[in-house]
Design a protein around this motif. Structure first.
Motif, short mmCIF file in Angstrom:
data_model
loop_
_atom_site.label_atom_id
_atom_site.label_comp_id
_atom_site.label_asym_id
_atom_site.label_seq_id
_atom_site.Cartn_x
_atom_site.Cartn_y
_atom_site.Cartn_z
N HIS A 140 -20.06 89.63 95.95
CA HIS A 140 -20.31 88.67 97.03
C HIS A 140 -20.77 87.34 96.44
O HIS A 140 -20.31 86.26 96.88
N GLU B 92 -18.88 83.73 96.73
CA GLU B 92 -19.59 82.54 97.22
C GLU B 92 -19.45 81.39 96.24
O GLU B 92 -19.17 80.24 96.64
N LEU C 184 -15.58 85.30 103.21
CA LEU C 184 -17.03 85.17 103.18
C LEU C 184 -17.62 85.37 104.57
O LEU C 184 -18.70 85.94 104.73
N GLN D 212 -23.52 90.36 103.98
CA GLN D 212 -24.39 90.25 102.82
C GLN D 212 -24.79 91.66 102.39
O GLN D 212 -25.36 92.40 103.19
#
Length: 339
Positions: A71, A75, A222, A227
């Motif tokens: 992740h 990002e 994204l 998260q």
């Protein structure tokens, strides 16, 4: 000011240190920072033909790669794609899961407006003859390469893996546990070669710069991916079909709430009868079941994978179980986002 090449460090053997330089097989991965790696490579800015910057987003042995690092990588890459001050991204990574990470970024980033190049090493940084410095220099040169019109030569996620070979994330596989040339692309072969200053693409692999911006999908992923610290990504496991197989593993996974299964099948998609029955029980319980192959080359001839067209259409998802697992995980993320 000239745009920079951003180098992202995640650890791995390329950043490893051996207690004894004459025994490079015994080392601690991820011992050095990415800044220390850059300081140890002469002529790096010359290879980049411009400024460099570095950021450390992880410092791990890549055998321990997890969704949180993926992740963070996505990002960082997404931010770089939208930053006019960045012209390319280079990622230093361990070899063990390099193909997993490269495939994840390939699936999520889509058609690239700027190059994303991963690189690695099979020997630690303080070996008598380390391979990491040259691989890093080659990766920077590949990321910096432009055509006659000043457009990037690379528009897909690639990896510089040793000997100057450049491989597409679509076909990249680690094929040897310790030789320096540890990666290959099966029947496809390397995408090209780089010698620390010049990139040479294989005939027929010339860059297509049309529609790169329109095909970029990183920001969309994204938004879809949770998260990892707040919500776990879908749980997908790989189950191998083999002689003497028992159904207990699949039943145990089902009892624990697994959400997807990848069957590493024998040959051209064949599955042991015991695993076939277990997979059917999994499907009846709503668990997604996809097929891959234990074979290191080729694809399952009748592979038609369910899920989003942009994931299912690329036959590379049928090449290796680890790539198939990534694709199924992303398909489940997308399905949950649309529910």
């Amino acid at each position: 000011m000239q745009p920079k090449i951003l180098i992202i460090g995640t650890g791995g053997t390329i950043a490893g240190m051996a207690d004894d330089a004459e025994k490079p097989g015994q080392y601690r991965a991820a011992a050095l920072s990415v800044a220390a790696l850059l300081a140890g490579v002469s002529g790096l800015e010359k290879a980049a033909a411009g400024p460099l910057d570095a950021v450390q987003i992880a410092q791990i042995d890549s055998k321990d790669m997890h969704d949180g690092v993926w992740h963070a990588l996505l990002e960082a890459c997404d931010a770089a794609m939208r930053d006019e001050g960045v012209r390319a991204v280079v990622i230093t990574h361990g070899t063990d899961t390099l193909e997993d990470t490269a495939w994840f970024l390939h699936c999520c980033l889509g058609r690239l407006p700027k190059p994303v190049v991963l690189t690695c090493a099979m020997r630690p940084a303080n070996a008598l003859m380390p391979d990491g410095p040259q691989n890093l220099k080659d990766a920077v040169a590949a990321a910096a390469a432009c055509d006659a019109d000043g457009q990037p030569l690379l528009r897909e996620v690639v990896a510089v893996t040793g000997g100057g070979e450049l491989h597409s994330a679509r076909w990249l596989q680690k094929v040897h546990p310790h030789r320096l040339m540890a990666f290959a692309s099966g029947e496809q072969g390397p995408l090209g070669w780089v010698d620390g200053r010049r990139l040479r693409l294989r005939q027929g692999c010339a860059a297509d710069t049309q529609g790169a911006a329109d095909g970029y999908t990183g920001s969309q992923w994204l938004a879809a991916l949770p998260q990892p610290a707040q919500k776990a990504w879908p749980w997908v496991e790989i189950v191998s079909s083999h002689a003497g197989l028992r159904a207990g593993l699949v039943d145990a996974l089902l009892s624990q709430g697994v959400e997807g299964l990848v069957l590493a099948t024998t040959g051209n998609g064949t599955v042991h009868e015991v695993l076939l029955s277990a997979a059917e029980r999994a499907r009846q319980q709503g668990v997604a079941v996809w097929r891959s192959s234990r074979c290191s080359e080729g694809v399952i001839s009748d592979a038609v994978l369910p899920g989003p067209a942009d994931l299912a259409a690329d036959l590379a998802v049928a090449l290796t179980p680890c790539k198939c697992r990534v694709s199924l995980q992303l398909a489940l993320v997308q399905a949950q986002a649309q529910a």
